[in-house]
Design an enzyme around this catalytic site. Structure first.
Site, PDB file in Angstrom:
ATOM      1  N   CYS B  89      21.409   5.037 -64.746  1.00  0.00           N
ATOM      2  CA  CYS B  89      21.265   5.088 -66.201  1.00  0.00           C
ATOM      3  C   CYS B  89      20.597   3.830 -66.754  1.00  0.00           C
ATOM      4  O   CYS B  89      20.232   3.786 -67.928  1.00  0.00           O
ATOM      5  CB  CYS B  89      22.618   5.296 -66.867  1.00  0.00           C
ATOM      6  N   CYS B 212      32.645  11.575 -75.138  1.00  0.00           N
ATOM      7  CA  CYS B 212      31.603  11.648 -74.117  1.00  0.00           C
ATOM      8  C   CYS B 212      30.247  11.888 -74.769  1.00  0.00           C
ATOM      9  O   CYS B 212      30.123  12.686 -75.694  1.00  0.00           O
ATOM     10  CB  CYS B 212      31.875  12.791 -73.143  1.00  0.00           C
ATOM     11  N   HIS B 338      21.910  10.831 -74.638  1.00  0.00           N
ATOM     12  CA  HIS B 338      21.706  10.019 -73.440  1.00  0.00           C
ATOM     13  C   HIS B 338      20.819  10.729 -72.424  1.00  0.00           C
ATOM     14  O   HIS B 338      21.298  11.228 -71.406  1.00  0.00           O
ATOM     15  CB  HIS B 338      23.078   9.683 -72.837  1.00  0.00           C
TER      16      HIS B 338
END
Lengths: 482, 390
Positions: B89, B212, B338
């Protein structure tokens, strides 16, 4: 003359219980096994290999025998995860037996457990091996809606060696009749010719009687199986011998298949009665196999039995694979049979590498110490006990066939220091998820970790430390679980 | 200062979200065009000499090799050099870092950094599993582990030690959704309440759905150049003054401790030293809040507050727009989304806009120094970049 005998016994019964009333509810009018109120059921992550490892681990612990002391492993089962591939090899790998240890697989008949003990005793008596491990494990089931649908699950492991407390004496075998129970090639469940009186009186009783008559001297009691408690009473009356005192126990765990007669024997041997007994396996239409055993002192025995929990019929069918949900998408990983998987198989026997310089233990083995960077590490088997460092109950998780939620976490191995070493990652099993807490004691147990292309992936899970199961008074002489 | 000086002169991104309308190439081209447009007439794409591409899951989701050509082809950038960076990431920030080194070395004057991830061509569950595949050793990452597990394991320990509460984590989600509601490029633009976070479906206890970040499609781009050339392209360049990158173990069981992350602490320390600043000098930060607890960890790992004080620091309002050190004015990963490989680049886009005073409704007043914090995997890699208004 050299004698061969039983040096110790370990037994394991999985925690799941299917009440027979559940079957009656869904299949009214179908007669269940006589005198049985519930049967033990293997978990989603259990099979004859993992149950066999549990019992083996128990007997090795109670006798103090190390993996390297075992020269021969005999595995008997009717419910191997494989039609072709050695279940004995799977158990040997998990236990970390020497690669030179002999392997024997006996499959396809519930006579196999007793036959394995006879073969082990013969090999020991002949001086061919010093110590044999006999692993007998079954989790069979019959076709839904039949009288033989509900069968139990469990395992027994015995160490057979010279100069053991329970001496194995005469043996016998008797072939009789045509089968009333069979599982056709490719089928998952037992078929049954539905005439239980003929089966009992016409096939079982004659075969057991003949096998016992062939033993000299005649035994004082008999551990016979696999049979339901009511049928066992009938057999005992017919042959004029006492039973082994395991009836109450069998009533709540059911027919353990090839492990049945040995499981029944275990309680008796651990009491060291001084009587000569007979362990008899019977299979309608195949016949019977028997050995006499004489225990002058109590045989070391341990029973591993996590606290039982009832399941309903739907879960029973899910566990059996009869009802199967969609298989979640799999992560892209190398095939379980690939060279990469084989390289990492050191973990099959829970191998770790210990840093010679700082003493940190790494599981799975590392090439360089995570704590001090040391390059000199030695392989050893990791401790099995530990404590929860952290854990999480996961509700969205792609595992199969276990249903969510499942817990995953990190365990600090007992007695292991190191800042980064001394810990393992693991999925938790058989635990009350709500009761998991940081610091809780756990032990590592061997379990199924899914399948790939029909190939079972085995590995270690963490389980809340087993509280010794309460055994019925008749078998109270058996040692407590750890 | 990185070498003789590296500046950001353009930034652009596509709207993050479930972009069922856009493929990988559409997203990449969209971010490139947005970056070019931000430079107006003064930024000619032909001046860009080389590019760094960050995509994390290309092979696992697209099932095809991602190479430099995956950028060069849709942008018609060939035959110019393109390097693909994959570092979980944190790949986006690491691509910025390596592109900056190339400029600082004097080999190139103007370079492009583009991060792009197309995640929602598969179900969210399959995408989650693909991420799990990249995070650790394929056999020894424990079965049943997922992305949220990698941060939830810290939450368990921090809660057990009484350092944070379930509500503290929910407050991170509330704050970042409030911020994201102000960002037209954010995925989840609806504010949430603490009650809604606590009542949302459990994912990996103690984390629920609203703790999340969502599975997201997106792309972002920045153009870097030698600082002495920056005025050619814009009147308001932003200098990239520092970068730090650190690593830690791949596994949960070889972590020395839970409740803190060594790699972000080290990456930040290196970046602060290179920039010649202290944590207290930072005016605005984009943090890697993939899960609510991750932002609480970041406050302490980055030195924004003392160890063990993250919850109190958040509750005092420091991290909200208008607070002492606003964190994630863009909405962060929790609200903005994300898209793995694009995240670090998008964080720098936000800092670029904040330092130029172009962040509209979510503007942090007077921001001069901005920081991006981009964590990979379970904390196994972290990249911290720092920018300053020129």
């Amino acid at each position: 003359m050299t004698t061969a005998g039983i040096q110790g016994i370990g037994t394991y019964v999985p925690p799941g219980r299917l009440p027979v009333s559940e079957l009656r509810r869904h299949w009214p009018g179908v007669a269940g096994p006589g005198g049985v109120t519930s049967v033990s059921v293997a978990g989603f992550d259990e099979d004859v290999v993992t149950m066999g490892v549990e019992a083996s681990d128990a007997v090795m612990a109670v006798t103090g025998i190390e993996a390297g002391d075992i020269d021969l492993l005999l595995m008997a089962t009717c419910s191997s995860p494989y039609a072709e591939h050695s279940a004995a090899a799977e158990v040997a790998r998990a236990l970390g037996l020497a690669p030179t240890a002999g392997l024997v697989d006996l499959a396809g008949s519930v006579l196999g457990g007793v036959q394995a003990v006879i073969a082990a005793a013969d090999a020991v008596r002949a001086g061919r091996v010093g110590r044999a491990l006999v692993v007998v494990s079954d989790c069979r089931r019959g076709r839904p809606g039949t009288a033989v649908e509900a069968l139990g699950a469990g395992s027994v492991a015995l160490v057979v060696s010279r100069d053991a407390p329970a001496v194995i004496g005469a043996t016998s075998s008797w072939r009789h009749g045509v089968p009333t129970r069979w599982r056709p090639d490719g089928a998952n469940a037992l078929h049954h010719y539905d005439d239980t009186r003929y089966e009992l009186l016409g096939l079982v009783v004659p075969a057991v009687s003949a096998a016992l008559d062939a033993l000299d001297p005649r035994p004082a009691f008999t551990a016979v199986g696999p049979l339901d408690p009511r049928s066992r009473s009938t057999v005992h009356r017919a042959v004029g011998l006492d039973g082994d005192g395991s009836a109450a126990e069998m009533a709540v765990i059911g027919d353990l298949g090839s492990a049945g007669p040995l499981f029944a024997l275990a309680g008796h041997l651990s009491s060291g009665s001084g009587e000569t007994g007979a362990c008899v396996a019977v299979e309608p239409g195949s016949g019977a196999a028997a050995f006499a055993v004489h225990a002058t002192v109590a045989v070391p025995a341990v029973d591993r039995r996590p606290a039982s929990a009832n399941i309903d019929y739907i879960e029973y069918l899910q566990r059996a694979g009869v009802l199967e949900g969609p298989v979640p998408p799999a992560p892209i990983v190398p095939h379980a049979a690939s060279p990469g998987a084989a390289r990492d198989d050191a973990g099959g026997s829970l191998a770790g590498s210990r840093c010679v310089a700082c003493g940190s233990l790494h599981v799975p083995p590392r090439r360089v110490c995570a704590d001090c960077g040391g390059l000199d590490l030695a392989l050893e088997r990791a401790p099995r006990e530990g404590r929860v460092v952290t854990f999480n109950v996961q509700h969205v998780v792609a595992v199969h066939p276990e249903p969510a939620p499942v817990a995953v976490g990190v365990v600090r191995l007992e007695g292991e220091g190191g800042e980064r070493g001394g810990q393992v990652s693991a999925m938790f099993c058989d635990s009350d998820l709500g009761a998991l807490v940081v610091g809780a004691p756990v032990e590592l147990v061997y379990r199924r970790l899914g399948t790939e292309d029909g190939l079972v992936k085995y590995g270690w899970k963490a389980r809340a430390v087993v509280v010794a199961g309460t055994r019925p008074p008749a078998a109270a002489g058996m040692g407590a679980g750890r | 200062m990185i070498g003789p000086g590296v500046s950001i002169v353009a930034a652009g991104m596509v709207r993050f979200g479930e972009r069922f309308d856009a493929g990988y190439e559409d997203l990449a081209v969209g971010a490139w065009r947005a970056a070019l447009a931000s430079g107006g007439d003064r930024l000619d794409g032909e001046r860009v000499e080389a590019a760094w591409l960050s995509t994390a899951l290309g092979g696992l989701i697209r099932r095809e090799a991602v190479t430099g050509a995956s950028l060069a082809d849709p942008l018609r950038f060939y035959p110019r050099p393109v390097t693909r960076i994959e570092n979980a990431c944190a790949g986006g920030s690491d691509a910025v870092r390596n592109a900056a080194f190339a400029v600082a070395s004097g080999v190139y004057d103007v370079v492009l950094v583009l991060g792009v991830e197309k995640m929602r061509d598969v179900p969210t569950r399959a995408s989650l599993i693909a991420q799990r595949g990249t995070m650790s050793h394929l056999w020894w990452h424990p079965r049943g582990a997922t992305s949220p597990y990698l941060f939830a394991q810290h939450a368990t320990v921090m809660m057990d030690e009484g350092l944070i509460t379930r509500e503290d984590m929910a407050l991170v989600s509330v704050k970042n959704h409030d911020h994201g509601a102000l960002n037209p490029n954010a995925f989840m633009r609806k504010p949430v309440t603490v009650e809604q976070v606590l009542a949302s479906a459990p994912v990996c206890e103690p984390l629920s759905v609203l703790d999340c970040c969502p599975t997201t499609d997106g792309a972002a781009a920045v153009v870097l150049c030698r600082s002495d050339l920056a005025q050619q392209f814009t009147d308001a360049p932003v200098e990239l003054v520092a970068t730090g990158l650190a690593t830690d173990t791949m596994y949960s069981h070889t972590k020395p401790v839970f409740g803190r992350q060594p790699a972000p602490t080290r990456a930040a320390a290196d970046a602060y030293r290179m920039a010649g600043i202290d944590p207290g000098d930072v005016d605005v930060a984009e943090l890697h809040d993939c899960f609510t607890v991750a932002e609480l960890l970041a406050y302490e790992d980055l030195g924004f507050c003392e160890r063990g004080k993250a919850a109190a620091w958040l509750r005092a309002g420091n991290a909200a727009i208008g607070g002492a050190l606003p964190c994630n004015p863009s909405g962060g990963l929790l609200s903005k989304g994300h898209p793995i490989g694009a995240t670090g680049v998008a964080q720098l886009c936000e800092i670029f806009w904040q330092l130029r005073g172009e962040a509209a409704d979510r503007q942090v007043d007077g921001a001069r120094i901005g920081l991006t914090h981009n964590v990979g995997g379970n904390g196994q890699v972290c990249c911290v970049n720092i920018a300053r208004r020129s």
